[in-house]
Enzyme design. Structure first.
Site, short mmCIF file in Angstrom:
data_model
loop_
_atom_site.label_atom_id
_atom_site.label_comp_id
_atom_site.label_asym_id
_atom_site.label_seq_id
_atom_site.Cartn_x
_atom_site.Cartn_y
_atom_site.Cartn_z
N SER A 199 49.39 45.26 -42.62
CA SER A 199 50.78 44.80 -42.70
C SER A 199 51.38 45.39 -43.99
O SER A 199 51.76 44.69 -44.90
CB SER A 199 50.84 43.28 -42.72
OG SER A 199 50.08 42.74 -43.78
N HIS A 212 46.33 40.67 -38.32
CA HIS A 212 44.92 40.78 -38.67
C HIS A 212 43.98 40.24 -37.60
O HIS A 212 42.76 40.24 -37.78
CB HIS A 212 44.63 40.03 -39.98
CG HIS A 212 45.25 40.69 -41.17
ND1 HIS A 212 45.23 40.13 -42.43
CD2 HIS A 212 45.88 41.88 -41.30
CE1 HIS A 212 45.84 40.94 -43.28
NE2 HIS A 212 46.25 42.00 -42.62
N GLU A 247 47.57 34.53 -42.62
CA GLU A 247 46.41 34.02 -43.36
C GLU A 247 46.53 32.53 -43.65
O GLU A 247 47.55 32.08 -44.17
CB GLU A 247 46.29 34.76 -44.71
CG GLU A 247 46.09 36.25 -44.52
CD GLU A 247 46.22 37.03 -45.84
OE1 GLU A 247 46.01 36.45 -46.91
OE2 GLU A 247 46.54 38.22 -45.75
N GLU A 300 39.88 39.98 -42.13
CA GLU A 300 39.49 39.53 -43.47
C GLU A 300 38.38 38.49 -43.40
O GLU A 300 38.13 37.77 -44.37
CB GLU A 300 40.72 39.01 -44.21
CG GLU A 300 41.74 40.14 -44.42
CD GLU A 300 42.92 39.76 -45.29
OE1 GLU A 300 43.11 38.57 -45.58
OE2 GLU A 300 43.66 40.68 -45.68
N ASP A 315 49.67 32.85 -46.03
CA ASP A 315 50.41 34.11 -46.12
C ASP A 315 51.03 34.34 -44.75
O ASP A 315 50.32 34.66 -43.78
CB ASP A 315 49.48 35.29 -46.50
CG ASP A 315 50.26 36.61 -46.57
OD1 ASP A 315 51.50 36.60 -46.38
OD2 ASP A 315 49.62 37.65 -46.83
N GLU A 370 52.87 32.68 -49.30
CA GLU A 370 53.13 34.11 -49.57
C GLU A 370 54.00 34.69 -48.46
O GLU A 370 53.82 34.35 -47.28
CB GLU A 370 51.77 34.82 -49.62
CG GLU A 370 51.84 36.31 -49.90
CD GLU A 370 50.44 36.92 -49.90
OE1 GLU A 370 49.47 36.21 -50.29
OE2 GLU A 370 50.28 38.08 -49.50
N ASP A 373 54.61 39.43 -51.84
CA ASP A 373 53.68 40.54 -51.62
C ASP A 373 54.51 41.76 -51.20
O ASP A 373 54.82 42.64 -52.02
CB ASP A 373 52.66 40.12 -50.55
CG ASP A 373 51.79 41.26 -50.05
OD1 ASP A 373 51.80 42.35 -50.64
OD2 ASP A 373 51.07 41.06 -49.03
N LYS A 423 48.37 44.22 -55.70
CA LYS A 423 47.49 45.12 -54.94
C LYS A 423 47.64 46.49 -55.58
O LYS A 423 48.70 47.13 -55.44
CB LYS A 423 47.93 45.21 -53.49
CG LYS A 423 47.74 43.93 -52.67
CD LYS A 423 48.49 44.07 -51.35
CE LYS A 423 48.13 43.02 -50.33
NZ LYS A 423 49.08 43.02 -49.18
N HIS A 442 42.85 41.83 -52.41
CA HIS A 442 42.28 42.88 -51.57
C HIS A 442 43.31 43.34 -50.54
O HIS A 442 44.44 42.83 -50.52
CB HIS A 442 41.03 42.32 -50.87
CG HIS A 442 41.35 41.22 -49.88
ND1 HIS A 442 40.51 40.84 -48.87
CD2 HIS A 442 42.45 40.41 -49.77
CE1 HIS A 442 41.05 39.86 -48.17
NE2 HIS A 442 42.22 39.58 -48.69
N ARG A 443 42.91 44.28 -49.68
CA ARG A 443 43.71 44.66 -48.51
C ARG A 443 42.92 44.31 -47.25
O ARG A 443 41.71 44.08 -47.32
CB ARG A 443 44.00 46.17 -48.48
CG ARG A 443 44.75 46.75 -49.65
CD ARG A 443 46.11 46.15 -49.89
NE ARG A 443 47.03 46.10 -48.78
CZ ARG A 443 48.22 46.69 -48.73
NH1 ARG A 443 48.61 47.44 -49.75
NH2 ARG A 443 49.04 46.54 -47.71
N LYS A 449 42.62 36.71 -54.02
CA LYS A 449 42.48 36.66 -52.56
C LYS A 449 41.47 37.72 -52.18
O LYS A 449 41.68 38.91 -52.46
CB LYS A 449 43.80 37.10 -51.88
CG LYS A 449 44.86 36.10 -51.80
CD LYS A 449 45.88 36.30 -50.66
CE LYS A 449 46.19 37.66 -50.12
NZ LYS A 449 47.24 37.64 -49.08
#
Ligand code: PGA
Ligand code: ZN
Length: 420
Positions: free
Chosen positions: A46, A159, A168, A209, A246, A290, A317, A342, A370-371, A393
């Site tokens: 994303s 995801h 998330e 994730e 998120d 987020e 983000d 990030k 992270h990604r 995260k």
């Protein structure tokens, strides 16, 4: 960066795979004193529209166009030439040389992935040359603290191949005496959630994730299941384990400024979306939200911040993309009250650290991240501790590209204890 003045002798690059099976870049930096460092760059799904440019080959004959051979060539060629002979410990100079070699605003000529790989590998080499772990070499000594995990235990959105729209669902341990204790608490809740899903015949497969990715009747059902899991693990929801979301709402934005959830098919104006978040916040112990609004919806963000900004953390983000220009606008306009960090959104270590400092100076929250496409490189753990950003995260306690960061933090916790 302190201590090492050893100069960069050579730079290498390798096309490797990330956790989604797509190519990504590793760079290696060798110094004149024989020390060396390497770094891998991650990649998002994303991805924000305002992120620095991730250079891909677009050759359909290789990796569906996602190869990074050109980026690797750029590391070996122009970027290596730009940094050779520079002291690796002088991050600012190294990063300036990388940016000058690229010459564009969003690093589109040589690729932000290429620049970041060299930038991070040079910092690692300098730390190795100084005989120090990276977290100790960056930023002032008094800043250093271990972060609280913001652990993603249920995946949706882009995801996961389920019907959940919020990307998330995370848990945050509260009032824990150490990082390790917080991590344990989160992992226990993760297992309890897995058990509940299995009992109910809901799939216990995982998303990008590592969080579970079941099909559910609504996004609220995910929150209910997580509350139940917190209780099952023996903790009080809210007091001992809080929630974080998120939404990744940039993915929901349609022409005309309305939000359309791709899976649930809900259509909402920014006002209605703010109302929705306020409703969830009234019902559940949500400590952090987020990307509750989209990356270009500054007005929506202001609305949301006026509505909920004193009650919870509102993290930008896609809105800020680790970029101080966009963060400055957010600070001026009252859009959000925290930033997600990030490094690959901006493309150099120096600019990453600048974004953290700017947010910290204004008293904003900072979350290292992270990604969704990750590697075994745990460098964000070192960056989180070095900057003392306070939160990280790194996904679920599942899939080793996720646990690599948590395990590195456990290691750092032990290293810190050893400092006495
Ligand atoms: P991404 O997701 O890495 O796919 O962008 C992570 C996030 O949105 O925080
Ligand atoms: Zn996000």
């Amino acid at each position: 960066m302190r201590l090492s003045s050893s100069k960069i002798r050579g730079v290498t690059a390798l096309e490797i795979l990330d956790s989604r099976g797509n190519p990504t870049l590793r760079a290696g930096v060798e110094l004149e004193d024989g020390s060396a460092g390497w770094a891998n760059v991650p990649s998002g799904a994303s991805t924000g529209a305002h992120e620095a440019h991730e250079l891909r080959d677009n050759d359909p004959a290789r990796y569906r166009g996602k190869g990074v051979r050109q980026a690797a060539e750029n590391v070996r060629g122009p970027l290596a030439a730009a940094v050779k002979g520079l002291p690796a410990g002088d991050c600012r100079r190294v990063d300036e040389a990388l940016r000058e070699a690229d010459g564009t605003k969003n690093k589109s000529r040589l690729g932000a992935n290429a620049l970041l790989a060299v930038s991070l590998a040079a910092a690692r080499a300098a730390a190795a040359s100084a005989g120090q772990p990276l977290w100790r070499c960056l930023c002032p000594e008094e800043k250093k603290i271990l972060p609280v995990p913001m652990m993603n235990i249920l995946n949706g959105g882009a995801h996961a191949a389920n019907n959940v729209d919020i990307q998330e669902f995370m848990i945050i341990p509260r009032g824990v005496p150490s990082f390790g204790e917080g991590l344990r608490r989160c992992a226990e809740v993760y297992h309890a959630l897995g058990a509940i899903l299995r009992e109910r015949g809901l799939g216990s497969g995982v998303g990008d994730e590592g969080g579970f990715a079941p099909d559910l009747s609504s996004d609220e059902e995910a929150l209910e299941l997580i509350l139940r899991a917190i209780g099952r693990a023996g903790y009080r929801p809210g007091d001992e384990v809080g929630l974080a979301l998120d939404a990744a709402a940039s993915e929901w934005m349609q022409e005309g400024g309305v939000y359309h959830t791709p899976k649930g098919g809900k259509v909402r104006t920014p006002e209605e979306l703010a109302e929705y978040w306020a409703g969830l916040a009234a019902q559940y112990p949500i400590l952090s939200l987020e990307d509750g609004m989209a990356e270009d919806d500054w007005q929506g963000w202001q609305l949301l911040t006026r509505r909920l900004g004193t009650r919870m953390q509102l993290v930008g983000d896609d809105l800020f993309v680790t970029n101080i220009r966009r963060l400055k606008r957010g600070l001026e306009e009252g859009a959000g009250n925290a930033i997600l960090i990030k490094p690959n959104q901006i493309g150099t270590l120096t600019e990453t650290l600048e974004a953290v400092s700017m947010a910290q100076e204004k008293g904003w929250g900072v979350v290292m991240s992270h990604r969704s496409g990750e590697t075994e490189d745990p460098i964000i753990a070192d960056l989180a501790v070095a900057t003392g950003c306070g939160q990280i995260k790194s996904g679920a306690p599942c899939r080793s590209e996720r646990t690599a960061k948590y395990n590195r933090l456990l290691e750092i916790e032990a290293e810190m204890a050893g400092m006495g």
